[in-house]
Design a protein around this motif. Structure first.
Motif, PDB file in Angstrom:
ATOM      1  N   ILE A 111     -19.552  25.125  20.697  1.00  0.00           N
ATOM      2  CA  ILE A 111     -20.269  24.572  19.661  1.00  0.00           C
ATOM      3  C   ILE A 111     -21.156  23.542  19.601  1.00  0.00           C
ATOM      4  N   ASP A 112     -21.491  23.290  21.120  1.00  0.00           N
ATOM      5  CA  ASP A 112     -22.542  22.145  20.924  1.00  0.00           C
ATOM      6  C   ASP A 112     -23.894  22.737  20.767  1.00  0.00           C
ATOM      7  N   GLU A 113     -23.539  24.437  21.293  1.00  0.00           N
ATOM      8  CA  GLU A 113     -24.573  25.747  20.922  1.00  0.00           C
ATOM      9  C   GLU A 113     -25.203  25.356  19.811  1.00  0.00           C
ATOM     10  N   SER A 114     -24.093  25.307  18.757  1.00  0.00           N
ATOM     11  CA  SER A 114     -24.695  25.770  16.884  1.00  0.00           C
ATOM     12  C   SER A 114     -25.144  24.542  16.543  1.00  0.00           C
ATOM     13  N   VAL A 115     -24.036  23.059  17.195  1.00  0.00           N
ATOM     14  CA  VAL A 115     -25.430  22.149  16.262  1.00  0.00           C
ATOM     15  C   VAL A 115     -26.188  21.732  17.090  1.00  0.00           C
ATOM     16  N   SER A 116     -26.751  22.127  17.783  1.00  0.00           N
ATOM     17  CA  SER A 116     -27.947  21.952  18.720  1.00  0.00           C
ATOM     18  C   SER A 116     -28.928  22.910  18.097  1.00  0.00           C
ATOM     19  N   ARG A 117     -28.631  24.192  17.993  1.00  0.00           N
ATOM     20  CA  ARG A 117     -29.471  24.973  17.021  1.00  0.00           C
ATOM     21  C   ARG A 117     -30.138  24.457  15.290  1.00  0.00           C
ATOM     22  N   ALA A 118     -28.812  23.541  15.109  1.00  0.00           N
ATOM     23  CA  ALA A 118     -28.896  23.962  13.368  1.00  0.00           C
ATOM     24  C   ALA A 118     -29.589  22.580  12.848  1.00  0.00           C
ATOM     25  N   LYS A 119     -29.021  21.635  14.231  1.00  0.00           N
ATOM     26  CA  LYS A 119     -30.265  20.523  14.579  1.00  0.00           C
ATOM     27  C   LYS A 119     -31.703  21.018  13.917  1.00  0.00           C
ATOM     28  N   LEU A 120     -32.246  21.978  15.393  1.00  0.00           N
ATOM     29  CA  LEU A 120     -33.631  22.032  15.553  1.00  0.00           C
ATOM     30  C   LEU A 120     -34.355  22.793  14.196  1.00  0.00           C
ATOM     31  N   ARG A 121     -33.130  23.451  13.448  1.00  0.00           N
ATOM     32  CA  ARG A 121     -33.776  24.134  12.240  1.00  0.00           C
ATOM     33  C   ARG A 121     -34.162  23.024  11.125  1.00  0.00           C
TER      34      ARG A 121
END
Length: 191
Positions: A111-121
């Motif tokens: 979940i942390d990985e997905s939220v991090s990627r979403a923030k980067l996008r």
């Protein structure tokens, strides 16, 4: 945009069986000071197992010396946990706890990985859609990455709150097919 998904191996059947054995042992132990005799049906319900499976588990626990079985009369049987059974409860509870922590860490990382990627996008908030057992992990990931955490149980409310700046996370009960195709999202049921 692509949908975020992760593959997970299923929990082995022996874990389910060990969980059922632990539930039965714990219920027998907890019932020892009660006046009412514990019925196999009560144990089956507590363990989420059939009567036949519960009967087999009780026989196996007795053979291992973890419980003693005493016939009260032609219709009633009394179960008691032996000292070895108490030790088994402690060992199994510890293993269950360790497995649960491993699972929480696994989900946290995905979940942390997905939220991090979403923030980067460019996501500026995370919206959890539906009721989830993992909501505390999603909220923790949002806190870690400085994103507001929003929740919407109702799909109509969720669709009104959706925008390109809001990263949707669908609860375990939501299917990927029920969401809009082609959007970047996390489906907790696929983790």
């Amino acid at each position: 945009m692509k949908e975020s998904t992760f593959a997970v191996s299923a929990i082995p059947a022996e874990d389910d069986q060990e969980d059922a054995e632990l539930a039965i042992l714990e219920n027998i132990y907890a019932s020892q000071n009660r006046e009412r005799l514990l019925k196999q049906r009560d144990l089956a319900n507590a363990a989420g197992a059939s009567l036949g499976m519960t009967n087999a588990i009780l026989k196996r626990l007795a053979l291992k010396g973890l419980i003693v079985v005493r016939r009260i009369n032609s219709r009633n049987i009394q179960y008691a946990v032996t000292p070895d059974g108490v030790n088994a409860i402690a060992r199994r509870s510890y293993r269950y706890f360790k497995r649960t922590i491993r699972n929480v860490v696994f989900y946290r990382d995905r979940i942390d990985e997905s939220v991090s990627r979403a923030k980067l996008r460019g996501a500026q908030a995370v919206l959890l859609i539906g009721v989830s057992d993992l909501d505390f992990i999603v909220e923790h990931a949002c806190d870690r990455h400085g994103l507001p955490f929003l929740k919407a149980v109702d799909a109509d409310v969720a669709s009104a709150a959706r925008s390109p700046q809001v990263f949707p996370v669908f609860a375990e009960s939501a299917s990927a097919a029920s969401a809009s195709a082609g959007i970047d999202a996390l489906y907790l049921s696929t983790i």
